[in-house]
Design a protein around this motif. Structure first.
Motif, PDB file in Angstrom:
ATOM      1  N   LEU A 147       0.764  -1.089  -0.134  1.00  0.00           N
ATOM      2  CA  LEU A 147       0.147   0.001  -0.119  1.00  0.00           C
ATOM      3  C   LEU A 147       0.964   1.206  -0.075  1.00  0.00           C
ATOM      4  N   GLY A 148       2.076   1.103   0.658  1.00  0.00           N
ATOM      5  CA  GLY A 148       2.910   2.270   0.809  1.00  0.00           C
ATOM      6  C   GLY A 148       2.917   3.119   2.014  1.00  0.00           C
ATOM      7  N   TYR A 149       1.941   2.809   3.201  1.00  0.00           N
ATOM      8  CA  TYR A 149       1.865   3.690   4.123  1.00  0.00           C
ATOM      9  C   TYR A 149       3.280   3.339   5.000  1.00  0.00           C
ATOM     10  N   GLY A 150       3.649   2.072   5.036  1.00  0.00           N
ATOM     11  CA  GLY A 150       4.943   1.932   5.766  1.00  0.00           C
ATOM     12  C   GLY A 150       5.988   2.561   5.035  1.00  0.00           C
ATOM     13  N   LEU A 151       6.266   2.501   3.962  1.00  0.00           N
ATOM     14  CA  LEU A 151       7.159   3.046   3.008  1.00  0.00           C
ATOM     15  C   LEU A 151       7.224   4.434   3.374  1.00  0.00           C
ATOM     16  N   ALA A 152       6.237   5.157   3.296  1.00  0.00           N
ATOM     17  CA  ALA A 152       6.146   6.646   3.499  1.00  0.00           C
ATOM     18  C   ALA A 152       6.405   7.113   5.018  1.00  0.00           C
ATOM     19  N   ALA A 153       5.985   6.166   5.720  1.00  0.00           N
ATOM     20  CA  ALA A 153       6.414   6.557   7.412  1.00  0.00           C
ATOM     21  C   ALA A 153       7.837   6.198   7.401  1.00  0.00           C
ATOM     22  N   ASN A 154       8.377   5.226   6.855  1.00  0.00           N
ATOM     23  CA  ASN A 154       9.790   5.063   6.982  1.00  0.00           C
ATOM     24  C   ASN A 154      10.644   6.175   6.371  1.00  0.00           C
ATOM     25  N   LEU A 155      10.149   6.985   5.424  1.00  0.00           N
ATOM     26  CA  LEU A 155      10.856   7.957   4.865  1.00  0.00           C
ATOM     27  C   LEU A 155      10.858   9.316   5.665  1.00  0.00           C
ATOM     28  N   ALA A 156       9.527   9.321   6.464  1.00  0.00           N
ATOM     29  CA  ALA A 156       9.328  10.444   7.084  1.00  0.00           C
ATOM     30  C   ALA A 156      10.191  10.450   8.439  1.00  0.00           C
ATOM     31  N   GLN A 157      10.894   9.625   8.782  1.00  0.00           N
ATOM     32  CA  GLN A 157      11.687   9.516   9.947  1.00  0.00           C
ATOM     33  C   GLN A 157      13.065   9.843   9.791  1.00  0.00           C
TER      34      GLN A 157
END
Length: 216
Positions: A147-157
């Motif tokens: 879905l991409g939620y986890g990927l985006a959350a990782n980039l946000a950190q």
């Protein structure tokens, strides 16, 4: 409204009218709009990425560099990009540990998207860098199975350096701080994202979405 500054490549795929508005979804309806007023969430850049021959869209918030990633879009999905933006924003924030109050504030601030091609070099640089990082992160998995939620959350950190500032931005921290600064009451909340207040010992499943062809 929420302004989205798109690359020419993405804008060419979007069925927008002369004002930069996407068609109202027959399935999901329309987000609210306050005429002549920008939402406090306004100001994003967006780009179309091709990863593993799949169309993906990366968003980056202008002032905090908070990212959103939408994977494996098909042609009809571009007309519904307003829905996918809302879905990615709410679910990525949940991945980042946003509180119920912060999510409620987002629900109040969500408005219709307005697409244009006015881009900023600094934000564009961050958008391109995060797009490259997303491609590297997906080398060992299938992009059409996420879905991409986890990927985006990782980039946000990760810290994000900008040309105009001496200090790095921390997208997750800075975007959550932005939400903290929003008033608790705003425009009429979007019924798709704001759920009734429940007792502490009750969990609502209304905010969780399951789609057979997308997970993670």
């Amino acid at each position: 409204m929420i302004e989205i500054h798109c690359t020419k490549k993405l804008l060419a795929r979007l069925p927008v009218d002369e004002q930069g508005n996407l068609p109202v979804s027959k399935t999901h309806g329309a987000l609210p709009t306050v005429p002549g007023q920008l939402s406090p969430l306004s100001g994003w850049h967006a780009n179309l990425l091709t990863i593993q021959r799949r169309n993906c869209v990366m968003f980056v918030h202008d002032t905090t560099r908070f990212p959103l990633f939408i994977a494996s879009l098909k042609k009809p999905d571009f007309a519904n990009l307003e829905y996918w933006f809302e879905d990615a924003l709410m679910n990525t924030l949940m991945k980042c540990g946003a509180t119920a109050l912060q999510l409620k504030k987002v629900g109040h601030a969500l408005q219709r998207l307005k697409m244009d091609s006015q881009t900023d070099r600094s934000v564009q640089g961050s958008l391109n860098q995060m797009g490259q990082d997303a491609g590297f992160m997906l080398e060992d998995c299938k992009v059409d199975e996420i879905l991409g939620y986890g990927l985006a959350a990782n980039l946000a950190q990760r810290p994000c350096m900008i040309k105009s500032g001496k200090d790095a931005l921390w997208p997750e921290r800075d975007f959550l701080a932005l939400l903290e600064s929003l008033p608790e009451q705003g425009a009429a909340p979007n019924p798709r994202t704001v759920q009734p207040t429940l007792p502490e010992n009750v969990t609502s499943m209304a905010g969780f979405r399951y789609r057979k062809d997308r997970y993670h």
